[in-house]
Design an enzyme around this catalytic site. Structure first.
Site, short mmCIF file in Angstrom:
data_model
loop_
_atom_site.label_atom_id
_atom_site.label_comp_id
_atom_site.label_asym_id
_atom_site.label_seq_id
_atom_site.Cartn_x
_atom_site.Cartn_y
_atom_site.Cartn_z
N TRP A 128 -10.40 -0.32 6.28
CA TRP A 128 -9.11 0.67 6.50
C TRP A 128 -10.07 2.07 7.13
CZ3 TRP A 128 -7.81 3.74 1.94
CH2 TRP A 128 -6.16 4.24 2.00
N ASP A 208 -12.69 -2.63 -3.57
CA ASP A 208 -11.50 -1.63 -3.05
C ASP A 208 -10.18 -3.19 -3.43
OD1 ASP A 208 -8.93 -0.65 -2.49
OD2 ASP A 208 -9.76 0.19 -0.36
N ALA A 210 -6.59 -3.75 -3.59
CA ALA A 210 -5.44 -2.82 -2.95
C ALA A 210 -4.50 -4.18 -3.07
CB ALA A 210 -5.71 -2.22 -1.61
N LYS A 243 0.55 -1.72 -3.56
CA LYS A 243 1.17 -3.40 -2.87
C LYS A 243 2.07 -4.21 -4.10
CE LYS A 243 -0.90 -1.37 0.66
NZ LYS A 243 -0.48 -1.12 2.13
C1 LIG Z 1 -7.47 -1.14 1.70
C2 LIG Z 1 -6.83 -0.56 1.08
N1 LIG Z 1 -7.40 0.25 0.29
C3 LIG Z 1 -7.20 1.07 -0.22
C4 LIG Z 1 -5.32 1.61 -0.11
C5 LIG Z 1 -4.94 2.37 -1.17
O1 LIG Z 1 -3.60 2.61 -1.35
P1 LIG Z 1 -2.76 3.77 -1.65
O2 LIG Z 1 -3.46 4.61 -2.03
O3 LIG Z 1 -0.99 3.90 -0.89
O4 LIG Z 1 -2.43 3.05 -3.07
C6 LIG Z 1 -5.00 0.95 1.35
C7 LIG Z 1 -3.89 1.23 1.33
O5 LIG Z 1 -3.07 1.33 2.82
C8 LIG Z 1 -6.03 -0.26 2.23
O6 LIG Z 1 -5.13 -0.84 2.70
#
Ligand SMILES: Cc1ncc(COP(=O)(O)O)c(C=O)c1O
Length: 397
Positions: A128, A208, A210, A243
């Site tokens: 990401w 991570d 998510a 999510k």
């Molecule tokens: C791999 C990954 N980590 C972390 C996030 C963090 O999402 P948020 O800041 O919206 O909670 C995302 C969101 O797209 C993600 O795809």
């Protein structure tokens, strides 16, 4: 020249740029497979029923919106620790709430920098984009290691070999499940090999989380994390509620540090609170309170989990249907890898020119690296995508 007239707006990252371009497209049949949000069969990103019920309860019962502590609500932290680890980590844990998973990643990396200013941040290729962007913004050195193999599976052997160059005290970003952008996850034996290498070399994982619940299940998707937590003296976790609870805009996140004993955990907790104080002071509460209300109530929790299970099954079914449609449209097995991958995303292996062709000719939006949000497909758009991809592949090979 005045001060602000010196500024150049940094180019938005590929995903944000795509969102802007999609918003400006007025073709009625346009399809957004760029941004990573779950969509139902009607193309909506729903408010989950348990979330709506929790919010109704909160509205009726909440008597104050006065400040909480810098770590956020301790009940949110306890509920999330249980969800992530399956049991309370006891006195080895330090945690604070953050604005979303992105905020958690930032605070986690800032913590590493505080403890070890020379630490480098190892990130898989691909990942990401915000992982490297956040590390870079913090002035931390970024090192890339192999991750995705040519067969669409995680290449753990290459990854572990390259991580052999990491120094003790470096931090390695790992995706708990539903790898973004590839959908290629580590299996149980590969997680065990990661734990062995990290233990032997003194590497710190930043896991991570998510997409808990979107891969194989709420428990299954954190099995790798739990293995590391059992095996390693120190583990960092950046969790997002965006999510898994559909709370994208409420900004729900948690950074959790598992430490080598209670004394280290108390110091780490203080460090995390001070980082919160200096960045934004108090973390957002509304979404965190929704999550706590759901996780603490057996009925709401069961309802949330059932809805999340249904979302996961829908994404799995879409993967199978897309692979079948592409097999038929292209007459090849080139896209069969889609069914072995997990979560919302896969890399379709298309060139930037093919991605541009899908946008220009079919109003289908993918990230330029060929990442598709499978969860953004519907019964109508799935066959459209298969035909468009087959055309692009025929045109350019
Ligand atoms: C791999 C990954 N980590 C972390 C996030 C963090 O999402 P948020 O800041 O919206 O909670 C995302 C969101 O797209 C993600 O795809």
């Amino acid at each position: 020249m005045t001060l602000f007239s010196r500024l150049e707006a940094p180019a938005p990252d590929a995903i944000i740029a795509l969102m802007q371009r999609f918003a400006a497209d007025d073709r009625p049949h346009r399809v957004d497979l760029g941004v990573g949000v779950y969509r139902d069969a009607a193309g909506r990103t729903p408010v989950m029923a348990a979330v709506a019920a929790a919010e109704a309860r909160m509205l009726a019962a909440q008597e104050t919106k006065g400040y909480l502590g810098l770590a956020g609500d301790p009940r949110f932290i306890a509920a999330m620790e249980g969800l992530l680890l399956g049991a309370s980590p006891g006195d080895r844990a330090a945690a604070v709430a953050t604005p979303g998973g992105s905020g958690a990643i930032r605070q986690a990396l800032a913590l590493v920098r505080m403890a070890n200013p020379g630490a480098e941040v190892w990130i898989g290729r691909p990942s990401w984009p915000n992982h490297a962007a956040i590390a870079d913004e913090l002035g931390m050195g970024v090192r890339l290691h192999s991750y995705l193999g040519a067969d669409g599976r995680a290449d753990a052997a290459a990854m572990l070999a390259e991580l052999g160059q990491a120094r003790a005290g470096d931090v390695v970003v790992l995706h708990a499940s539903c790898h973004n952008p590839s959908g290629a996850d580590l299996d149980a034996s590969e997680w065990a090999a990661v734990a062995d290498l990290f233990a032997a070399r003194g590497l710190l994982p930043l896991v991570d989380v998510a997409y808990q619940g979107f891969g194989d299940g709420v428990e299954e998707d954190v099995a790798g994390l739990r293995l590391l937590a059992a095996r390693l003296p120190e583990v960092l976790v950046a969790a997002s509620g965006s999510k898994s609870f559909g709370l994208y805009r409420e900004r729900v996140g948690l950074v959790l540090a598992l430490c080598d004993g209670g004394r280290a955990a108390r110091a780490t907790g203080g460090a995390l609170q001070s980082l919160n104080r200096k960045n934004f002071a108090f973390p957002p509460d509304h979404g965190a309170r929704v999550v706590t209300t759901i996780l603490e109530d057996p009925v709401l929790r069961a309802d949330w989990q059932a809805e999340l299970d249904a979302m996961r099954h829908r994404v799995r079914d879409l993967r199978a249907a897309l692979a079948a449609a592409l097999r038929e449209a292209t007459g090849t097995a080139r896209f069969d890898f889609l069914t072995g991958q997990r979560g919302m995303f896969s890399l379709l292996g298309l060139s930037p020119a093919q991605v541009e062709r899908l946008r220009a000719e079919h109003a289908i939006y993918l990230v330029p690296d060929g990442r598709a949000n499978i969860a953004g497909l519907s019964e109508t758009t799935l066959p459209q995508l298969a035909v468009a991809i087959a055309e692009a592949v025929r045109a350019e090979g």
